[in-house]
Design a protein around this motif. Structure first.
Motif, short mmCIF file in Angstrom:
data_model
loop_
_atom_site.label_atom_id
_atom_site.label_comp_id
_atom_site.label_asym_id
_atom_site.label_seq_id
_atom_site.Cartn_x
_atom_site.Cartn_y
_atom_site.Cartn_z
N LEU A 140 66.52 48.28 16.64
CA LEU A 140 66.15 47.19 17.32
C LEU A 140 66.25 47.36 19.29
O LEU A 140 64.97 47.43 19.83
CB LEU A 140 66.08 45.75 17.35
CG LEU A 140 65.64 45.47 15.85
CD1 LEU A 140 65.77 43.99 15.66
CD2 LEU A 140 64.12 44.96 15.59
N VAL A 141 66.56 47.83 19.38
CA VAL A 141 67.13 47.65 21.00
C VAL A 141 66.45 49.00 21.56
O VAL A 141 65.79 49.17 22.36
CB VAL A 141 68.45 47.86 21.79
CG1 VAL A 141 68.84 48.67 22.86
CG2 VAL A 141 69.61 46.60 21.58
N PRO A 142 66.78 50.12 20.97
CA PRO A 142 65.47 51.65 21.92
C PRO A 142 64.62 51.40 21.09
O PRO A 142 63.66 51.92 21.73
CB PRO A 142 66.40 52.88 20.04
CG PRO A 142 67.88 52.17 19.72
CD PRO A 142 67.70 50.70 20.37
N THR A 143 63.64 50.68 20.51
CA THR A 143 62.48 50.62 20.17
C THR A 143 61.74 49.09 21.57
O THR A 143 60.94 49.69 21.88
CB THR A 143 62.54 50.07 19.16
OG1 THR A 143 62.31 51.27 17.62
CG2 THR A 143 60.33 49.63 18.51
N TYR A 144 62.61 48.31 21.03
CA TYR A 144 61.75 47.46 21.43
C TYR A 144 62.86 47.01 23.45
O TYR A 144 61.94 45.87 23.90
CB TYR A 144 62.45 45.90 21.20
CG TYR A 144 60.89 46.18 19.97
CD1 TYR A 144 59.18 45.67 20.37
CD2 TYR A 144 61.96 46.46 19.23
CE1 TYR A 144 59.45 46.22 19.23
CE2 TYR A 144 60.83 46.70 17.78
CZ TYR A 144 59.28 46.71 17.39
OH TYR A 144 58.77 46.46 16.70
N GLN A 145 63.45 47.44 23.84
CA GLN A 145 64.78 47.65 25.10
C GLN A 145 64.50 48.74 25.39
O GLN A 145 66.12 49.31 26.03
CB GLN A 145 66.12 46.33 25.08
CG GLN A 145 65.79 45.06 24.54
CD GLN A 145 66.15 43.44 24.54
OE1 GLN A 145 67.82 45.13 24.45
NE2 GLN A 145 66.80 42.89 24.35
N PRO A 146 63.45 49.89 25.61
CA PRO A 146 63.83 51.27 26.00
C PRO A 146 64.54 51.22 27.59
O PRO A 146 65.46 51.96 27.34
CB PRO A 146 62.85 51.36 25.31
CG PRO A 146 61.89 50.53 26.16
CD PRO A 146 62.64 48.98 25.69
N MET A 283 68.23 41.94 29.06
CA MET A 283 66.87 43.11 28.50
C MET A 283 66.04 42.64 30.13
O MET A 283 66.42 41.52 31.24
CB MET A 283 65.87 42.61 27.68
CG MET A 283 64.82 42.59 27.83
SD MET A 283 63.29 42.61 26.29
CE MET A 283 62.71 43.79 26.64
N SER A 284 66.44 43.89 31.20
CA SER A 284 65.72 43.99 32.66
C SER A 284 63.94 43.84 32.41
O SER A 284 63.61 43.84 31.80
CB SER A 284 65.99 45.39 32.96
OG SER A 284 64.98 46.65 32.51
N ALA A 285 63.20 43.57 33.78
CA ALA A 285 62.12 43.07 33.64
C ALA A 285 61.92 44.81 33.16
O ALA A 285 60.05 45.01 33.55
CB ALA A 285 61.83 43.43 34.78
N ALA A 286 62.21 45.68 33.96
CA ALA A 286 61.96 47.00 32.88
C ALA A 286 61.90 47.77 31.26
O ALA A 286 60.55 48.07 30.96
CB ALA A 286 62.14 48.24 33.65
N ASP A 287 61.86 46.57 30.89
CA ASP A 287 61.82 46.70 29.72
C ASP A 287 60.59 46.11 29.42
O ASP A 287 60.36 45.65 29.25
CB ASP A 287 62.77 45.84 29.02
CG ASP A 287 64.78 46.03 28.63
OD1 ASP A 287 65.77 45.59 29.34
OD2 ASP A 287 64.25 47.22 28.24
N THR A 288 60.38 47.25 28.12
CA THR A 288 58.96 47.04 27.70
C THR A 288 58.73 47.93 25.88
O THR A 288 59.04 48.35 25.79
CB THR A 288 57.71 48.22 28.11
OG1 THR A 288 57.92 47.79 29.23
CG2 THR A 288 56.56 47.65 27.60
N PRO A 289 58.42 46.39 25.08
CA PRO A 289 58.75 46.97 23.98
C PRO A 289 57.82 48.08 23.45
O PRO A 289 56.26 47.60 23.16
CB PRO A 289 58.10 45.64 23.51
CG PRO A 289 58.30 44.57 23.92
CD PRO A 289 58.14 45.06 26.00
N ALA A 290 58.28 48.92 23.18
CA ALA A 290 57.36 50.54 22.40
C ALA A 290 56.41 50.12 21.71
O ALA A 290 55.25 50.61 21.60
CB ALA A 290 58.07 51.42 22.39
N ALA A 291 56.40 49.40 20.63
CA ALA A 291 55.33 49.10 19.96
C ALA A 291 54.90 48.15 19.77
O ALA A 291 54.86 47.51 18.63
CB ALA A 291 56.54 49.81 18.27
N ALA A 292 54.98 46.70 20.30
CA ALA A 292 54.52 45.99 19.94
C ALA A 292 53.14 45.97 19.86
O ALA A 292 52.37 46.96 21.02
CB ALA A 292 54.96 44.89 21.44
N PRO A 293 52.42 45.12 19.29
CA PRO A 293 51.13 44.98 19.25
C PRO A 293 50.24 44.53 20.28
O PRO A 293 50.74 44.07 21.33
CB PRO A 293 50.71 44.05 18.40
CG PRO A 293 52.21 43.56 17.20
CD PRO A 293 52.79 43.63 18.45
#
Length: 300
Positions: A140-146, A283-293
């Motif tokens: 989950l961290v690699p996927t949603y908090q890259p 999670m920083s402001a730069a985090d973007t969930p890579a696979a979010a709908p």
């Protein structure tokens, strides 16, 4: 990590109210109007396999796992967890680092990142480590908090093995979702989970469970809070969401044991080096969930 938690319990352990513990990871997230209420409003969209429904719709659906139908009412689940982790509830506590995850310890052994240090519940600390090994660190961290994953690791490699849904079938008229899944963790994490399970069958588990019916009774509300409160399920891709919901359904089963919880692990059959530790529970402001709908919000 287990040895240090047990040392902390032996030297600073005492029964205390949850209100006397560091509040950030549990009490603040569970408080009315806090993170969980904000994320899981009844009208919030959540991807369930191939479709998107609201959180309220989800409560009326059946999630069929291995032929058994479960109901996942997130509002009810949050209310139950809030009652179990009420400020006045009493737990075995100790002075600990507070966030025992892989990136928070160095080699030779050195604890890092003392944001949550202080008096913490042992069951809460163990739940953090257990869920990090099961789902957070290698998936989950690699996927949603890259951004967090890249920022906190020297070698931020792609996951070797992650939980996945093998089969998803939605029956619209009956409002049932049938799912089968594999809880892949990789060889390294499987070995770490085995070591943790051994420790929890001994003194560390007994300390966590002190004052409660059994170990899983003590761990259950903390694990549910971790699954719901670190990465927003409503911001995940549908298959990932369903696998997390399946784990929540498992945690709701009466009589669940630690062996039951770990029974569906599937380490890879070929040799693997294991995943490196991933980022902290922030999670920083730069985090973007890579696979979010599309249209789903990012999380913090």
């Amino acid at each position: 990590m287990c040895a240090d938690l047990l040392t902390a319990a032996n030297t600073t352990g005492r029964q205390a109210a949850l209100a006397d513990c560091v509040p950030a990871l549990y009490l603040e997230r569970l408080r009315p109007g806090g993170r969980l209420d904000t994320w899981y409003r009844p009208d919030t969209n959540i991807a369930i396999g191939p479709t998107v429904v609201t959180v309220a719709d989800l409560a009326r659906m059946g999630l069929i796992i291995d032929g058994v139908t479960h109901r996942i009412d997130l509002g009810e689940l949050i209310a139950d967890t809030r009652r179990a982790l009420a400020p006045s509830s009493r737990w075995m506590t100790a002075i600990t680092q507070g966030d025992p995850t892989e990136p928070n310890i160095g080699q030779p052994r050195l604890w890092l990142d003392f944001e949550h240090a202080g008096r913490n519940t042992l069951a809460g600390d163990v739940a953090i480590l257990l869920w990090y090994l099961l789902g957070m660190g290698g998936w989950l961290v690699p996927t949603y908090q890259p951004a967090t994953y890249r920022r906190t690791l020297r070698h931020h490699l792609n996951p070797i093995s992650t939980p996945r849904a093998r089969h998803l079938a939605l029956s619209a008229p009956q409002r049932h979702l049938e799912v089968s899944y594999e809880w892949n963790v990789g060889a390294g994490r499987a070995a770490a989970l085995t070591a943790l399970a051994i420790a929890l069958r001994g003194q560390l588990g007994a300390a966590c469970a002190e004052g409660h019916a059994n170990l899983m009774y003590a761990l259950r509300p903390y694990l549910i809070c971790r699954i719901l409160g670190v990465i927003d399920l409503c911001a995940m891709a549908g298959a990932d969401t369903v696998v997390c919901l399946a784990k929540l359904a498992q945690l709701r089963q009466p009589g669940l044991t630690l062996d039951d919880l770990l029974a569906d692990l599937h380490p890879p059959t070929e040799a693997a080096t294991g995943m490196p530790p991933s980022g902290p529970d922030a999670m920083s402001a730069a985090d973007t969930p890579a696979a979010a709908p599309p249209g789903q919000r990012s999380t913090r």
